[in-house]
Design an enzyme around this catalytic site. Sequence first.
Site, mmCIF file in Angstrom:
data_model
loop_
_atom_site.group_PDB
_atom_site.id
_atom_site.type_symbol
_atom_site.label_atom_id
_atom_site.label_comp_id
_atom_site.label_asym_id
_atom_site.label_seq_id
_atom_site.Cartn_x
_atom_site.Cartn_y
_atom_site.Cartn_z
ATOM 1 N N ASP A 31 0.647 -1.367 -0.087
ATOM 2 C CA ASP A 31 -0.003 -0.078 0.095
ATOM 3 C C ASP A 31 0.882 1.384 0.020
ATOM 4 O O ASP A 31 0.416 2.108 -0.627
ATOM 5 C CB ASP A 31 -1.058 -0.087 1.218
ATOM 6 C CG ASP A 31 -1.972 -0.880 1.154
ATOM 7 O OD1 ASP A 31 -2.080 -1.692 -0.038
ATOM 8 O OD2 ASP A 31 -2.804 -1.314 2.143
ATOM 9 N N GLU A 32 1.928 1.447 0.759
ATOM 10 C CA GLU A 32 2.629 2.401 1.021
ATOM 11 C C GLU A 32 3.538 3.028 -0.413
ATOM 12 O O GLU A 32 3.768 3.922 -0.807
ATOM 13 C CB GLU A 32 3.545 2.736 2.235
ATOM 14 C CG GLU A 32 4.252 1.645 2.502
ATOM 15 C CD GLU A 32 3.990 0.778 3.517
ATOM 16 O OE1 GLU A 32 4.646 0.148 4.328
ATOM 17 O OE2 GLU A 32 2.663 0.578 3.457
ATOM 18 N N GLU A 33 3.803 1.785 -1.090
ATOM 19 C CA GLU A 33 4.661 1.907 -2.430
ATOM 20 C C GLU A 33 3.799 2.597 -3.309
ATOM 21 O O GLU A 33 4.093 3.289 -3.998
ATOM 22 C CB GLU A 33 5.242 0.456 -2.882
ATOM 23 C CG GLU A 33 6.371 0.151 -1.885
ATOM 24 C CD GLU A 33 6.881 -1.188 -2.462
ATOM 25 O OE1 GLU A 33 8.078 -1.554 -2.811
ATOM 26 O OE2 GLU A 33 6.223 -2.305 -2.351
ATOM 27 N N TYR A 34 2.262 1.953 -3.235
ATOM 28 C CA TYR A 34 1.445 2.504 -4.209
ATOM 29 C C TYR A 34 1.279 4.084 -3.913
ATOM 30 O O TYR A 34 1.248 4.944 -4.800
ATOM 31 C CB TYR A 34 0.157 1.528 -3.906
ATOM 32 C CG TYR A 34 -0.892 2.236 -4.977
ATOM 33 C CD1 TYR A 34 -1.093 2.332 -6.285
ATOM 34 C CD2 TYR A 34 -2.130 3.092 -4.082
ATOM 35 C CE1 TYR A 34 -2.353 2.870 -6.931
ATOM 36 C CE2 TYR A 34 -3.162 3.684 -4.795
ATOM 37 C CZ TYR A 34 -3.193 3.559 -6.077
ATOM 38 O OH TYR A 34 -4.102 4.042 -6.997
ATOM 39 N N ASP A 35 1.025 4.207 -2.835
ATOM 40 C CA ASP A 35 0.706 5.764 -2.105
ATOM 41 C C ASP A 35 2.063 6.566 -2.551
ATOM 42 O O ASP A 35 1.792 7.596 -3.065
ATOM 43 C CB ASP A 35 0.662 5.788 -0.831
ATOM 44 C CG ASP A 35 -0.669 5.349 -0.322
ATOM 45 O OD1 ASP A 35 -1.724 5.151 -1.178
ATOM 46 O OD2 ASP A 35 -0.993 5.227 0.734
ATOM 47 N N SER A 72 -14.007 11.705 -0.448
ATOM 48 C CA SER A 72 -12.952 10.844 0.331
ATOM 49 C C SER A 72 -12.255 12.081 0.938
ATOM 50 O O SER A 72 -12.046 13.213 0.487
ATOM 51 C CB SER A 72 -12.290 10.237 -0.692
ATOM 52 O OG SER A 72 -11.475 10.938 -1.541
ATOM 53 N N LYS A 101 -10.750 4.094 10.365
ATOM 54 C CA LYS A 101 -10.927 4.309 8.930
ATOM 55 C C LYS A 101 -10.914 2.924 8.542
ATOM 56 O O LYS A 101 -10.113 2.252 8.484
ATOM 57 C CB LYS A 101 -9.915 5.049 8.212
ATOM 58 C CG LYS A 101 -9.941 5.433 6.745
ATOM 59 C CD LYS A 101 -9.231 6.116 6.256
ATOM 60 C CE LYS A 101 -9.131 6.621 4.939
ATOM 61 N NZ LYS A 101 -8.973 5.192 4.015
ATOM 62 N N ARG A 122 -19.644 3.483 -4.381
ATOM 63 C CA ARG A 122 -19.101 4.876 -4.312
ATOM 64 C C ARG A 122 -18.968 5.308 -5.828
ATOM 65 O O ARG A 122 -19.276 6.327 -6.429
ATOM 66 C CB ARG A 122 -17.866 4.822 -3.553
ATOM 67 C CG ARG A 122 -17.151 6.521 -3.707
ATOM 68 C CD ARG A 122 -16.322 6.624 -2.713
ATOM 69 N NE ARG A 122 -15.519 8.106 -2.786
ATOM 70 C CZ ARG A 122 -14.665 8.529 -3.471
ATOM 71 N NH1 ARG A 122 -13.925 7.396 -4.213
ATOM 72 N NH2 ARG A 122 -14.489 9.537 -3.761
ATOM 73 N N LYS A 266 -12.263 14.349 12.386
ATOM 74 C CA LYS A 266 -13.383 15.201 12.067
ATOM 75 C C LYS A 266 -13.792 16.349 12.832
ATOM 76 O O LYS A 266 -13.542 15.972 14.134
ATOM 77 C CB LYS A 266 -14.735 14.185 11.604
ATOM 78 C CG LYS A 266 -14.719 13.705 10.399
ATOM 79 C CD LYS A 266 -16.172 13.165 10.594
ATOM 80 C CE LYS A 266 -16.340 12.103 9.277
ATOM 81 N NZ LYS A 266 -17.635 11.046 9.694
#
Length: 644
Positions: A31-35, A72, A101, A122, A266
């Site tokens: 995931d963080e490589e993608y981000d 989002s 989340k 969505r 929030k």
Amino acid sequence: MSQDLTREEHLAAIKKADREYYELDDPVLADEEYDALRRDYIDKYGAEDLNYVPGGATGDFDKFTHPSPVTSLSKWTKGVDDEADLVKKVEELWPVVIQPKFDGLTVVAYPNADGSCRFVTRGLGGRIGEVLPNFIREYEGPGVNKSGYAVRGEVYITQENFAKMNEELMAHGDEPMKNMRNAAAGLLRRKERSPYVDYLSYVCYELPGEDVTPQEARQIISSHTEFKVTSMQELASPNSALEEIEAYYDALKLQNTIPIDGIVVKSGQRNSLEKFGFTAHHPRNGFAYKALSEKFVTVVRDVIWQMGRRKATPVAIVDPVEIDGATVTRASLHNAAMIKELGLSIGATVEIHKANEIIPQITKVLEPGDTEITLAVCPSCGEPLEEINGQQFCNNPACDERIAQDIAFVGSKDVLNIDGLSIETARKMVAYWKEQYAAVKPTYTILFSFTAEMLAKLEGFAEKSAEKLYNSITAASQDVELPRFIKALCLPGIGTDVGKILADRFGSIEEINQVIAEAEEPQAMLQEINGIGPKTAEMLTSNKFSMAVNMLQRHVTIAPYAKQEAPAGEYAGKVFVLTGKMAKPRSFYVELIEAAGGKEGKSVSSKTDYLVIQDVNSTSAKAKKAREVGTQLISPEELENMLL
Ligand SMILES: [Zn+2]
């Protein structure tokens, strides 16, 4: 990893990762490589090309335009973004509440007059979602949402149910699902109800478009709907915000029961939406805290190959590492392409990482090893494996493991649902058959030739258990629903949805055969059906298909089926050709077209319905051709107005 890429390559890498994650349930990047890949791209080229929503509407289901966009949150990433920024943001939004989340599929529940709901994903840009044909049974039916508001929530699977489902899938010879997040999307985005849908959970947290505080939203959801509502905590002080958020996150991670990928922060102020407004993509009255997941270093000692129904999947055996209180000795590699991409060899020192997955994955080679990883033959039958798109397949029809996997597949819940038929039993059946009937080559249909006496001779079976399995096989072979029958043919490319599509369109095997026999161009005719591609059409018109049907019909009877054609939208099946420079990336328009059920054509012909071109008065060759053949010329803006 993105420094050496050209702009096109960089964008292609992002889209490839999107596809692997959202469509194939087979993520290669952590995931963080993608981000990081996305972040680097935005730093260099801006966000415009990424102005699409990965995993948007696919065109298979009814579309629904959200009255208020399903937005989002912007992200704040620990270790990447400035901590002072976080404190500043929290001060602005103060008072502030935090919520988990969820790492799942966003679904909005729109109430009907009787309190039953339409459940909508969505979708593209949070504007056009898909109406899910099936939802968790508990929430289907009237009286579920009496609030009068659309309620937004997240569908996810718990660690426990994920493990349970995978155990069942594997017991039937199916491949386990790899990623908890994709499990929700994968199970719900099927035309036919999957028996595992009820393993999913739905938890709600927001009323889209309503400017209420998180506390008010929570109050409305918990008193006027049947839905579960997320937990919530108020922060004590902006100065301790980061500590408080991290403690909350760690506590949730430690429970390790629900997949979360961050914390929602929030504003608790009244009318915060009106007060803070929106950026181009996100509301400003909140943000998401993301933590980089931890990485561990270990050494790869071996790579073993596990056979699925066709595919051989590599798994790395690594030196034991402690992760989240468990000792890990295996790491997932997904496929041979990933081994190549990583440059992995045996003896290599690697970085592994565990997100919301059961087995961690290898994300980086730190030091190369000394022994090359090879796989030339099937671990079961010894025949050479064939490589297709970086995956290794056994294509030997006489492979024992393949036959056993097919038997277990036919017995699985999604197909004939034969109670008590596991992959182990299927393997024993194949071995027994070969021993007793050496002259008759086994295929998966031997399943139906086993008598109770034969089953009783299998290791681990007694008279009673054999009788029971025999009765389940016999019962499951009567009055089979047509889509399940088609799936039970065990033909490549005739997967989850094709059976349903064919059944809805034709209603019976006889009708399918007749239509194919009478069509002038049977393959072209089949390809006009939404969801049937060239490979599937080729298979359906082949001898292989008719032989498989004949063989299975000897053992299985089919129940009458009521065919139904899905209502088509105005633009379903229309062909759009895009040409020239446009204000937004091409992919944006293509996704719009596909979401409306249309198709992208490559060149203008009499079959083209629309030519999308910035200057509709252009005198280019394509524009001239379009006018000649009567194709309508429209601008990208007109296209957007038409389809949105
Ligand atoms: Zn084999």
